[in-house]
Write an enzyme that holds these catalytic residues in place. Sequence first.
Site, short mmCIF file in Angstrom:
data_model
loop_
_atom_site.label_atom_id
_atom_site.label_comp_id
_atom_site.label_asym_id
_atom_site.label_seq_id
_atom_site.Cartn_x
_atom_site.Cartn_y
_atom_site.Cartn_z
N GLY A 109 -47.96 88.19 18.67
CA GLY A 109 -46.93 88.25 17.64
C GLY A 109 -45.70 88.99 18.12
N THR A 110 -44.57 88.32 18.11
CA THR A 110 -43.39 89.00 18.64
C THR A 110 -42.16 88.17 18.33
OG1 THR A 110 -42.49 89.94 20.63
CG2 THR A 110 -43.52 87.83 20.84
N THR A 111 -40.99 88.74 18.62
CA THR A 111 -39.76 87.96 18.66
C THR A 111 -39.03 88.35 19.93
OG1 THR A 111 -39.57 88.15 16.27
CG2 THR A 111 -37.62 87.43 17.46
N LYS A 142 -41.38 95.03 25.60
CA LYS A 142 -41.61 93.60 25.80
C LYS A 142 -40.67 93.00 26.82
CE LYS A 142 -43.53 93.09 21.33
NZ LYS A 142 -43.54 92.43 20.05
N SER A 303 -43.59 84.51 17.38
CA SER A 303 -43.79 84.13 15.99
C SER A 303 -42.50 84.24 15.20
CB SER A 303 -44.87 85.00 15.38
OG SER A 303 -44.53 86.36 15.55
#
Lengths: 389, 225
Positions: A109-111, A142, A303
Amino acid sequence: MALQDLCNFDGIFHESISTVRHVMASGKKKMCNYAAGVALSNSTSLFHFYIPVAEYLDESPIQFGQISTTQSLSRNPSQELFLSPSSLPASFPFAASQSVPLPFPMGHGTTTLAFMFQGGVLAAADTRSSCSGLVACPASQKILPIHSHMVGTTSGTSADCALWKRILSRELRLYQLRHGRRLSTSGAAKLLSHMLHPFKGTELCVAATLCGWDGGELDDRCYDHRGSETDHSEDRETTKTPKANLETTVSAPSEKVSLSKTQSSSFIKQQCSKRKIRFSGPSLFYVCSDGTRLEGTLFSVGSGSPYAYSILDQGVRWGLTVEEATSIAREAVYRATHRDAYSGNFVDVYHVTSKGWTRRTREDLKEEYYREKERKKLERERQGTTLSE
Amino acid sequence: MKDYHYTGAVENRFSPYAFNGGTVLAVAGEDFAIVASDTRLSEGYSIHSRDSPKCYKLTDTTVIGCSGFHGDCLTLTKIIDARLKMYKHSNNKTMTSGAIAAMLSTILYSRRFFPYYVYNIIGGLDEEGKGAVYSFDPVGSYQRDTYKAGGSASAMLQPLLDNQIGFKNMEGVQHVPLTREKAVQLVKDVFISAAERDVYTGDALRICIITKEGTKEETIPLRKD
């Protein structure tokens, strides 16, 4: 060499090296014979690299993580394939037992997003690392620097991304030492894609965008071509426009390009005799563990990427200034964290130019929410007073 | 955590993992580090042992806390001890906390497709003598923190630590640096709360306090029910 020392890899790949090389290498197992121009110790080509978990691809007693369900091949043929003298471990369908689910969840889950513009490449990401509902780490990193002129954004399982970035950094450094120049972003993306290929079908999950600035060092071999610098500017423009036309409008790239040319001497096209003309400038690639490798000018992964795309598609143009680009990237991550539950906390912004990458201080998005609330309140008050008049 | 209300056909499959419970916590201060764990070893509805601490001393300046599957905890600590000895013999110096953390990350990732079911937290002093805490996930992703809770009650303890040590989500509070006495008291209070609400945490609390003089251990009783 950390991973190789750790896992005694000699046993694994020496079987796969052909007999001739093996005879040559066995005399000096750990020494690298650079006099011959080729390192003999453990890899003679870029594809002979150590994969830390390769032994578990076919030796694991319980088929963890093998999510492919082909039933045809039995295990023995696949083991022979693995040990055959091919440069890459052949990708083979795994034996058909159902995978035992792991008792714990992995981080997902990340952007993350990255785009190219006239001032280089900009990469931005949130910092929330979540494990099926629990925020395992609110301040994870990240965007990982790979070398001085390349950063990579990571999405997927955090352990996989951290490790594969480390392996990629090592391989790029080895390439640089052997060949005297940095590998291009395109080459690095291809290398990463090939390294991840044997794990296709397993639960390894890495979705990375590599943002880099290509071209830089002059070899002595290429030095005589430096004089033709001036006529290359038009060529460079033409090679750039097809790229720029992909998603953004081209707004006078030539002045911007020549402006950045004066900043550094690294814009010289390297025209070595045996190589074809290579592009020099910013570069952006998306690599995924399912085998995708795409070149582009704008990517968003994770996500929260649909929300980020809506902001980016609206605002990203080739002719942005650095401040405008930073604020669009920040805004995109902010909106994505607002709507996506699995993204949040802080935002990191990295900027890659011909001089290398720079990092903006990590910003807490919580403050931004409060600032926005204040702004909206002021606007409503202003509208209220104008209406009442 | 099995579901005992079966309504249809059930497949029983062997799982190589078991969950043995337990909570670990680590806090880093200016010149000290604290690693604390409860000492209960459980499986399902039974308690195997009330005196099985989860902190293991690695070097004079590093302690590791491992919770999760006890079998993997034991093997992992044995492997780490062996690697520490190898390093000491070949490099003639003890491994620093940061080096141990990096090594543990690669050890865990070498089992990426059949992982060690262990949640690790390393606490110790770095080369400058400041406290350092490194927290891991079961496959080797790690980073350096100031405080971290891991194990069965981690979801309950971590927000409390965020508030009390990180001063998060509080307005108008002065950020005082943490003294050793206050940190030890906080750890005790936090574990007492965890034992109240988590069934797998309890029996006793083992605290290891790491300073440049060495490692001190304290044991405090907790709820036994």
